[in-house]
Motif scaffolding. Structure first.
Motif, mmCIF file in Angstrom:
data_model
loop_
_atom_site.group_PDB
_atom_site.id
_atom_site.type_symbol
_atom_site.label_atom_id
_atom_site.label_comp_id
_atom_site.label_asym_id
_atom_site.label_seq_id
_atom_site.Cartn_x
_atom_site.Cartn_y
_atom_site.Cartn_z
ATOM 1 N N VAL A 192 -11.211 -9.336 57.445
ATOM 2 C CA VAL A 192 -10.290 -8.205 57.542
ATOM 3 C C VAL A 192 -10.775 -7.144 56.558
ATOM 4 N N ALA A 216 -10.084 -3.904 54.585
ATOM 5 C CA ALA A 216 -8.872 -3.211 54.148
ATOM 6 C C ALA A 216 -9.228 -2.039 53.249
ATOM 7 N N ILE A 250 -1.495 -9.419 50.427
ATOM 8 C CA ILE A 250 -2.907 -9.349 50.057
ATOM 9 C C ILE A 250 -3.356 -10.649 49.406
ATOM 10 N N HIS A 306 -4.394 -13.004 51.995
ATOM 11 C CA HIS A 306 -5.714 -12.685 52.529
ATOM 12 C C HIS A 306 -6.818 -13.143 51.573
ATOM 13 N N ILE A 307 -6.584 -12.947 50.269
ATOM 14 C CA ILE A 307 -7.578 -13.394 49.284
ATOM 15 C C ILE A 307 -7.772 -14.904 49.392
ATOM 16 N N ARG A 365 -11.056 -14.059 53.731
ATOM 17 C CA ARG A 365 -11.481 -13.130 54.783
ATOM 18 C C ARG A 365 -11.410 -11.660 54.359
ATOM 19 N N LEU A 366 -10.874 -11.367 53.198
ATOM 20 C CA LEU A 366 -10.616 -9.983 52.825
ATOM 21 C C LEU A 366 -11.886 -9.281 52.350
ATOM 22 N N ARG A 367 -12.075 -8.048 52.815
ATOM 23 C CA ARG A 367 -13.142 -7.193 52.337
ATOM 24 C C ARG A 367 -12.533 -5.839 51.960
ATOM 25 N N GLU A 397 -14.101 -7.963 48.647
ATOM 26 C CA GLU A 397 -13.707 -9.197 47.997
ATOM 27 C C GLU A 397 -13.173 -8.882 46.596
ATOM 28 N N ASP A 444 0.308 -5.514 59.698
ATOM 29 C CA ASP A 444 -0.777 -6.434 59.376
ATOM 30 C C ASP A 444 -0.511 -7.809 59.981
#
Length: 408
Positions: A154, A156, A188, A191-192, A196-198, A200, A364
């Motif tokens: 994902v 963001a 958030i 997601h962390i 998958r979060l970008r 990072e 989201d």
């Protein structure tokens, strides 16, 4: 729908044995109710515009908002179609309406239309907007499938710091300080944990107000592969009278010396829909297409002022069209400017109210669902129930009915 003096409307059913329809809705009635809607919408550029919207205009209280919703329904919902929808409602069936409004009515929040005092259109149906056929079937479009990419990262971009603009300026912070646990920081954090979060980050606070999220970073992040793009920040919509929807601008952390089609603002150059569509065509000796520079993922959320204004133009080539051309099959965007949490708190909401953060979380969450349109519609029905029951300004449709999901 089509504008030609009156507004010509046709509809057909798929999977339901009911007659199709066609009708001409009186143009004078529609012009009057569109003006009524316009006076209720936020105008951050007008003195006292946001205060009026949240304290005295139609969206400030359930009684006045209902009158606006009733007038919209009387002008825009054909009686035959309303009868068919009510028949399904009595049978316990909630259909999906796929709507393609004309430019004249592109800002209408169809969800709140009130065909009866106790019913809104969102009670009767899930509602999505159709992207223009010329965009969906464009010869250069590259479509990406959610089913094939859903496990990718994902990307963001959350309230990026715009060069040359202070936090309290017109292109300043939309979320405020995000240093304490809030609905969005908790989202958030999830997601962390998923990995998958970008970009990072180690902690939620590190993803807000970044200075490195420019168009170059976005290009690298998207070319590395992404399932979704979540943007929360500023969009500057092109005025409909200009006829140039491609000049709608997305504000990243790009400096003025960045190559692009948009004019610089102080020390910043926005990323326009034209950039996303044309890439570096005419800007570089060896140009690269927009689809190559920014391969857009299957699902995109653009949570910013009037980010979904494409349909206000006869030739819709704004940010939604650019995202769909670049690869998206679904885009959630907004019909008009959004009040911030600070604006809600300043004019009537509880001191700890975070309605904008909550809508970011809702969008989201919906974009991770199998059916984002149905998921977001269910959330909107929850906001409507709270609005009817309590009437708190933070539950006003001025925020939650601003959102529309375009599908390809």
């Amino acid at each position: 729908m089509a504008d030609a003096g009156d507004v010509y409307t046709s509809w057909r059913w798929i999977g339901y044995d009911a007659a199709p329809g066609v009708t001409a809705l009186p143009g004078a009635d529609i012009d009057a109710v569109v003006r009524e809607l316009a006076t209720a919408l936020p105008d951050p550029t007008a003195p006292g515009g946001l205060e009026r919207t949240l304290t005295t205009a139609a969206f400030a209280a359930p009684d006045t908002e209902y009158l606006l919703a009733r007038d919209l329904s009387r002008a825009l919902l054909p009686s035959d179609l309303a009868g068919q929808l009510h028949t399904l409602h009595r049978q316990g069936v909630r259909p999906l309406i796929r709507l393609q409004p004309s430019p004249r009515v592109a800002q209408v929040p169809w969800e709140i239309l009130a065909p009866a005092p106790e019913l809104r259109l969102i009670d009767l149906a899930d509602i999505g907007l159709l992207a223009p056929a010329g965009v969906v079937h464009g010869p250069t479009r590259i479509a990406r499938s959610w089913a094939e990419t859903r496990d990718l990262p994902v990307v963001a971009v959350l309230d990026p710091r715009i060069p040359g603009f202070r936090a309290d300026s017109e292109l300043g912070s939309v979320l405020g300080r995000m240093i304490h646990p809030t609905p969005l920081t908790r989202r958030i954090a999830d997601h962390i944990d998923s990995g998958r979060l970008r970009p990072e980050v180690a902690a939620p606070a590190e993803i807000f107000r970044r200075t490195d999220l420019d168009r170059g970073w976005l290009s690298r992040a998207l070319r590395a592969g992404a399932a979704r793009l979540l943007y929360v920040g500023h969009v500057t919509a092109a005025p409909p009278e200009s006829g140039q929807s491609e000049n709608t601008e997305l504000h990243l952390a790009c400096t003025a010396d960045t190559a692009g089609f948009a004019e610089p603002q102080r020390t910043h150059r926005p990323l326009s829909a034209k950039d996303l569509l044309l890439g570096t065509h005419t800007l570089a000796a060896e140009p690269v297409s927009g689809q190559e520079l920014w391969p857009v993922p299957s699902r995109v959320a653009l949570i910013a002022c009037e980010s979904g204004g494409d349909l206000r133009f006869t030739e819709a080539l704004g940010l939604v069209a650019a995202m769909i051309t670049g690869g998206a099959e679904l885009v959630t965007a907004t019909r008009w400017p959004l009040p911030t949490d600070l604006a809600f708190q300043r004019w009537g909401a509880a001191a700890d109210a975070t309605p904008l953060q909550e809508v970011v979380c809702a969008v989201d969450t919906a974009h991770e669902a199998t059916d984002p349109v149905a998921e977001l519609a269910e959330w909107q029905r929850g906001r409507l129930r709270a609005w009817r029951a309590i009437g708190a300004v933070e539950d006003s449709p001025v925020l939650w009915s601003a959102f529309a999901t375009f599908t390809a």
